[in-house]
Design a protein around this motif. Structure first.
Motif, PDB file in Angstrom:
ATOM      1  N   LEU A 120       0.818  -1.426  -0.054  1.00  0.00           N
ATOM      2  CA  LEU A 120       0.011  -0.110  -0.106  1.00  0.00           C
ATOM      3  C   LEU A 120       0.948   1.111  -0.004  1.00  0.00           C
ATOM      4  O   LEU A 120       0.573   2.048  -0.702  1.00  0.00           O
ATOM      5  CB  LEU A 120      -1.109   0.107   1.207  1.00  0.00           C
ATOM      6  CG  LEU A 120      -1.862   1.183   1.183  1.00  0.00           C
ATOM      7  CD1 LEU A 120      -2.860   0.931   0.083  1.00  0.00           C
ATOM      8  CD2 LEU A 120      -2.708   0.869   2.574  1.00  0.00           C
ATOM      9  N   ARG A 121       1.927   1.328   0.909  1.00  0.00           N
ATOM     10  CA  ARG A 121       3.001   2.464   0.804  1.00  0.00           C
ATOM     11  C   ARG A 121       3.552   2.522  -0.462  1.00  0.00           C
ATOM     12  O   ARG A 121       3.503   3.948  -0.893  1.00  0.00           O
ATOM     13  CB  ARG A 121       4.252   2.059   1.833  1.00  0.00           C
ATOM     14  CG  ARG A 121       3.696   2.722   3.143  1.00  0.00           C
ATOM     15  CD  ARG A 121       4.955   2.471   4.028  1.00  0.00           C
ATOM     16  NE  ARG A 121       5.121   1.101   4.512  1.00  0.00           N
ATOM     17  CZ  ARG A 121       4.810   0.624   5.339  1.00  0.00           C
ATOM     18  NH1 ARG A 121       3.732   1.075   6.223  1.00  0.00           N
ATOM     19  NH2 ARG A 121       5.069  -0.712   5.717  1.00  0.00           N
ATOM     20  N   ARG A 122       3.638   1.292  -1.218  1.00  0.00           N
ATOM     21  CA  ARG A 122       4.278   1.389  -2.460  1.00  0.00           C
ATOM     22  C   ARG A 122       3.325   2.241  -3.502  1.00  0.00           C
ATOM     23  O   ARG A 122       3.540   2.894  -4.343  1.00  0.00           O
ATOM     24  CB  ARG A 122       4.895   0.196  -3.072  1.00  0.00           C
ATOM     25  CG  ARG A 122       6.137  -0.275  -2.216  1.00  0.00           C
ATOM     26  CD  ARG A 122       6.625  -1.545  -2.998  1.00  0.00           C
ATOM     27  NE  ARG A 122       7.471  -2.114  -2.205  1.00  0.00           N
ATOM     28  CZ  ARG A 122       8.299  -3.245  -2.358  1.00  0.00           C
ATOM     29  NH1 ARG A 122       7.861  -3.980  -3.359  1.00  0.00           N
ATOM     30  NH2 ARG A 122       9.025  -3.823  -1.480  1.00  0.00           N
ATOM     31  N   GLU A 123       2.027   1.869  -3.268  1.00  0.00           N
ATOM     32  CA  GLU A 123       1.052   2.166  -4.102  1.00  0.00           C
ATOM     33  C   GLU A 123       0.553   3.691  -4.061  1.00  0.00           C
ATOM     34  O   GLU A 123       0.520   4.492  -4.754  1.00  0.00           O
ATOM     35  CB  GLU A 123      -0.270   1.418  -3.765  1.00  0.00           C
ATOM     36  CG  GLU A 123      -0.375   0.141  -4.447  1.00  0.00           C
ATOM     37  CD  GLU A 123      -0.933   0.143  -5.732  1.00  0.00           C
ATOM     38  OE1 GLU A 123      -1.589   1.116  -6.135  1.00  0.00           O
ATOM     39  OE2 GLU A 123      -1.042  -0.857  -6.437  1.00  0.00           O
ATOM     40  N   LEU A 124       0.712   4.199  -2.722  1.00  0.00           N
ATOM     41  CA  LEU A 124       0.040   5.396  -2.521  1.00  0.00           C
ATOM     42  C   LEU A 124       1.130   6.567  -2.368  1.00  0.00           C
ATOM     43  O   LEU A 124       1.025   7.740  -2.468  1.00  0.00           O
ATOM     44  CB  LEU A 124      -0.756   5.607  -1.041  1.00  0.00           C
ATOM     45  CG  LEU A 124      -1.934   4.783  -1.073  1.00  0.00           C
ATOM     46  CD1 LEU A 124      -2.629   4.698   0.165  1.00  0.00           C
ATOM     47  CD2 LEU A 124      -2.852   5.504  -2.042  1.00  0.00           C
ATOM     48  N   ASN A 125       2.368   6.078  -1.871  1.00  0.00           N
ATOM     49  CA  ASN A 125       3.380   6.955  -1.589  1.00  0.00           C
ATOM     50  C   ASN A 125       2.991   8.068  -0.596  1.00  0.00           C
ATOM     51  O   ASN A 125       3.369   9.298  -0.793  1.00  0.00           O
ATOM     52  CB  ASN A 125       3.774   7.708  -2.913  1.00  0.00           C
ATOM     53  CG  ASN A 125       5.400   7.496  -3.161  1.00  0.00           C
ATOM     54  OD1 ASN A 125       6.064   7.578  -2.087  1.00  0.00           O
ATOM     55  ND2 ASN A 125       5.895   7.657  -4.373  1.00  0.00           N
ATOM     56  N   ASP A 126       2.256   7.825   0.378  1.00  0.00           N
ATOM     57  CA  ASP A 126       1.855   8.672   1.275  1.00  0.00           C
ATOM     58  C   ASP A 126       2.077   8.044   2.643  1.00  0.00           C
ATOM     59  O   ASP A 126       0.985   7.464   3.192  1.00  0.00           O
ATOM     60  CB  ASP A 126       0.535   8.957   0.909  1.00  0.00           C
ATOM     61  CG  ASP A 126      -0.211   9.946   2.090  1.00  0.00           C
ATOM     62  OD1 ASP A 126       0.376  10.468   2.942  1.00  0.00           O
ATOM     63  OD2 ASP A 126      -1.532  10.185   1.995  1.00  0.00           O
TER      64      ASP A 126
END
Lengths: 423, 423
Positions: free
Chosen positions: B57-63
């Motif tokens: 998810l971190r890789r997806e959202l970068n947030d």
């Protein structure tokens, strides 16, 4: 060992030989036989045969008690008498056995000694051990002092020194307890028989140079050395035993078979190891299983040389009866200095094409364990092969931590495997 | 996507690490080993999956900020599910014959305790703490509340006895704490937008295809894995440490039960190792015992030892002796801080002996295992390394407790690659 264990024919035969010996000991007094207590390294069995004297080896009794799960109670008995936890467990097991009625490993009583022959080759605890036995028995003690091979060789003066002690102390003592004159011809006869058995023993031990090795030279090896390290050296029984054992092993080579383990013939030899140090006796089978479960075969060991190093060419020589006994005493593995031990182990790793060295260090044995880490590093350096260190004990069941030992053995073998793959 | 898993079944905690095909860590999981190794391995594995999905998810959202908030909400959900199960189980315990006499007031107090625990959940989860395990968090919250509500009718012991019975049952059931089942509720809790919801859906839909699993650690023999999927923790720690710090030459691992000194080559392959024998003296368990003796949490020991101004010399690393020595010192009026500083040094001294035996400390030196999180142990280690070997780079990763599992995951990945190459 449980009855279900697979055994080689030679093993069954040996069991019978040992049982017969203990039966002879149990009858010794009524048969009018004299009894000598002595130790394995540097034993003078041929000389005892020449006088018709029966030998008892306390450390063999201790290891037999260990294998028969009796040592724990004996050690507890000795500790009750004030022997500390750090004392050699062979000593405590023997003292405990003595205090519990001196019933030998086969369940028959052991006769009291008529003479204590202390030849303390390499192990200084032997001296203290017999000091304790001396308190118990009303019999003479002869101490045979064998100089340590500090410089890695036997000199003429060392040899003369031991021969003199044989002539002036031990032989007169044996004459005195038996009332018989020393008969050199009888000694020579026994020595000739020794040499024949020794030839076959060496052939058996060196068979491990084959791939796959037909024997395990450590766990199986302790059975192979049994007769010759104890009461049978210098007898026709030993000559017959080793001749047949050799034939048995040669047959296995011809058939391409691996060693016989308690769970049957090992089918895949994955690792070839050299082992330094005695085995653990209380968990002998469990310990062995940790090796054969992984396909690890011991191809050479130093423990099978503590009662005589024969693969370096030494044979008992009937032409020089007392000198050859002196050379034998000097040459036992426990009497060798560290450089010689390192050289021997490095040679084994090379000659037996082994994957590396495993040292089983014995917690309660200072004489034998001192310097083992240095040996390990040095052999590693000289051979470029991986070495490892495990710790157990001779006959104190409390000192065998199966999970820990297994962990180290497995880690070591996986390390060997990884090294191989990287190579 | 293809992933590989390593599971390290330690005596105290069980860890799992998941790697992607580029050898990057996707997720980690940890739980207390309890006495149920199978369950502990499953829970650690589940947690690694959760961690992996958050990483995706971190890789997806970068947030990062949002992900952190979402994860906090998610953890709270997990915690509340466990708490609900604990309440339910505790209530069932009140039906037992044993507490029939006080059943009604007991139930009433338990309701209040659990209400408080639910209200406090958030604060408890964000508070700096020594342990992440539900058992420890619940224990301290429950006993704090129990102190408030205990009286003459329902004693503190009555309440704790219910807790002890209930926590064991909760710990030994596997709840559905997965990412898939809990993430949407957590997302709603923090008011995620549509884009975030779509990203979550994509992550949920991503298949994590496990191409290899390797088990290691103290309890590895208990894992339901085939033999070739089990690797010694010594090899795993060596490789894991090498992965974290590629210049590592020497590794020290102090775990709950074992201390290991390991030498590795430039590829992370173990070349030599030494470990403690059957006795767990001087390992993590020793600190646990000392903490119990002092009625402290094990994570509180290090900070307290760091307050020391005059270290007491502790002579024993034997857990039992040290307990006695600790009480002795306390009776003599010595400060707890100073005694603890001495205890930490004693542990490290023992480790130094193993390091010396394994071949010393080379550049660089990596310290792993649970004890590497203890600042007082680290400080004693730095001091002794400098005294004995001079300046050395000492690496300690914040995730050092996962070193063994990481190494196992690397082996799993490499084995999978080799299998593919061979196919």
């Amino acid at each position: 060992m449980s009855e279900s264990a697979h055994k080689e024919p030679s093993q069954l035969r040996q069991k019978q030989m040992i049982a017969d010996h203990f039966a002879r000991l149990a009858r010794a007094k009524q048969d009018g036989k004299k009894v000598v207590y002595t130790f394995v390294p540097g034993n003078l069995t041929e000389l005892f045969h020449a006088f018709g004297v029966l030998p008892v080896y306390p450390e063999i009794n201790a290891l037999q008690s260990g294998m028969r799960q009796k040592s724990g109670a004996y050690i507890a008995e000795a500790e009750k008498l004030g022997h500390s936890e750090d004392v050699c467990t062979y000593v405590k097991c023997d003292i405990g056995m003595l205090k519990s009625g001196n019933i030998g490993p086969t369940g028959e009583p052991l006769p009291e000694p008529d003479l204590l022959v202390l030849s303390y080759t390499g192990c200084f605890t032997f001296m203290k051990w017999f000091e304790l036995l001396k308190e118990e028995y009303d019999c003479p003690v002869v101490m045979l002092h064998v100089p340590y091979q500090g410089d890695g060789r036997i000199t003429d003066s060392m040899r003369r020194y031991v021969v003199d002690q044989l002539r002036t102390e031990l032989i007169p003592a044996l004459e005195s307890i038996t009332g018989t004159r020393y008969d050199e011809a009888r000694l020579q006869e026994a020595l000739a028989l020794s040499a024949r058995a020794e030839d076959d023993l060496v052939a058996v031990l060196e068979s491990a140079k084959h791939r796959p090795s037909p024997i395990d030279a450590y766990f199986g090896g302790v059975y192979y050395i049994g007769p010759i390290f104890t009461a049978f050296r210098g007898t026709q029984a030993a000559v017959d035993y080793y001749r047949d054992l050799r034939a048995e092993v040669e047959d296995r080579i011809a058939k391409g078979l691996g060693p016989v383990t308690p769970d049957g013939v090992l089918t895949e030899e994955k690792y070839r190891l050299v082992v330094e140090g005695p085995p653990n006796w209380t968990s002998f089978r469990e310990f062995w299983k940790m090796f054969y479960d992984e396909g690890a075969v011991v191809v050479a060991s130093t423990y099978t040389k503590v009662g005589g190093v024969y693969d370096n060419g030494f044979r008992h020589d009937p032409e020089r009866p007392l000198e050859t006994l002196a050379d034998y005493c000097h040459g036992c593995y426990t009497n060798l200095n560290l450089p010689t031990r390192v050289e021997m182990l490095a040679r084994y790793v090379r000659d037996y094409d082994a994957d590396g060295l495993l040292i089983n260090s014995v917690k309660s044995c200072n004489s034998f364990s001192a310097g083992q880490l240095l040996i390990l590093r040095e052999v590693e350096k000289r051979t470029g092969k991986a070495a490892t260190f495990i710790e157990t004990d001779l006959v104190d069941p409390r000192y065998f931590s199966a999970a820990n030992v297994k962990n180290r053995i497995e880690s070591y073998l996986q390390m060997v495997d990884q090294k191989r793959r990287a190579a | 996507m293809n992933v590989a898993l390593g599971i390290d079944l330690g005596s105290t905690t069980t860890k799992a690490v998941m790697l992607d095909e580029d050898e990057r860590v996707l997720g980690r999981g940890i739980t207390n080993s309890r006495s149920n190794y199978d369950l502990a391995a499953q829970i650690a594995r589940d947690e690694a999956f959760v961690g992996a999905r958050f990483e995706l998810l971190r890789r997806e959202l970068n947030d990062d900020a949002f992900c952190k908030r979402l994860e906090a909400r998610f953890r709270r959900r997990q915690h509340l599910s466990q708490l609900a199960r604990l309440r339910e189980t505790a209530m069932r315990e009140t039906e037992s014959e044993r507490v029939a006499r006080i059943a009604t007031p007991l139930r009433e107090r338990l309701e209040r305790i659990f209400d408080d625990m639910e209200t406090d959940a958030h604060r408890r989860l964000v508070a700096p703490k020594g342990s992440d395990f539900f058992r420890d968090l619940a224990n301290s919250a429950f006993s704090a509340a129990a102190t408030r509500y205990a009286d003459r009718d329902v004693t503190f012991e009555d309440l704790m006895s219910v807790f002890d019975k209930a926590i064991i049952q909760v710990e030994n059931t596997r709840l559905d704490l997965t990412f898939e089942s809990n993430i949407r509720a957590a997302l709603a809790d923090c008011g995620g937008d549509d884009a975030q919801a779509r990203a979550v859906d994509r992550v949920v839909a991503t298949e994590l295809n496990v191409i290899g699993t390797i088990g290691t650690g103290y309890g590895r023999q208990r894992l339901p894995f085939p033999k070739d999927s089990i690797r010694s923790e010594i090899l795993c720690h060596g490789l894991g440490a090498h992965h974290m710090f590629p210049r590592t030459a020497t590794v020290l691992d102090i775990g709950g039960q074992d201390t290991k000194a390991i030498q590795v080559d430039k590829n992370g392959i173990v070349t030599s190792f030494q470990m403690n024998d059957r006795c767990a003296a001087g390992c993590g368990r020793y600190l646990g015992y000392i903490a119990d003796e002092m009625s402290m949490g094990v994570h509180e020991l290090g900070p307290m030892a760091m307050q020391s101004t005059r270290r007491v010399k502790i002579t024993s690393t034997c857990t039992v002796f040290a307990g006695a020595e600790l009480r002795d010192r306390l009776t003599m009026g010595q400060r707890r801080e100073d005694i603890l500083a001495g205890l930490h040094r004693a542990i490290i001294l023992r480790a130094m002996a193993l390091l010396a035996r394994s071949g010393g400390i080379d550049e660089e030196f990596t310290f792993t295992g649970g004890v590497a999180n203890n600042e007082a142990a680290v400080s004693a280690l730095r001091e002794l390394v400098r005294e004995n070997y001079g300046e050395r780079t000492i690496n300690i990763s914040p995730s050092s407790i996962y070193t063994g599992a990481l190494g196992a995951a690397l082996f799993a990945l490499r084995d999978a690659r080799n299998r593919r190459a061979a196919a």
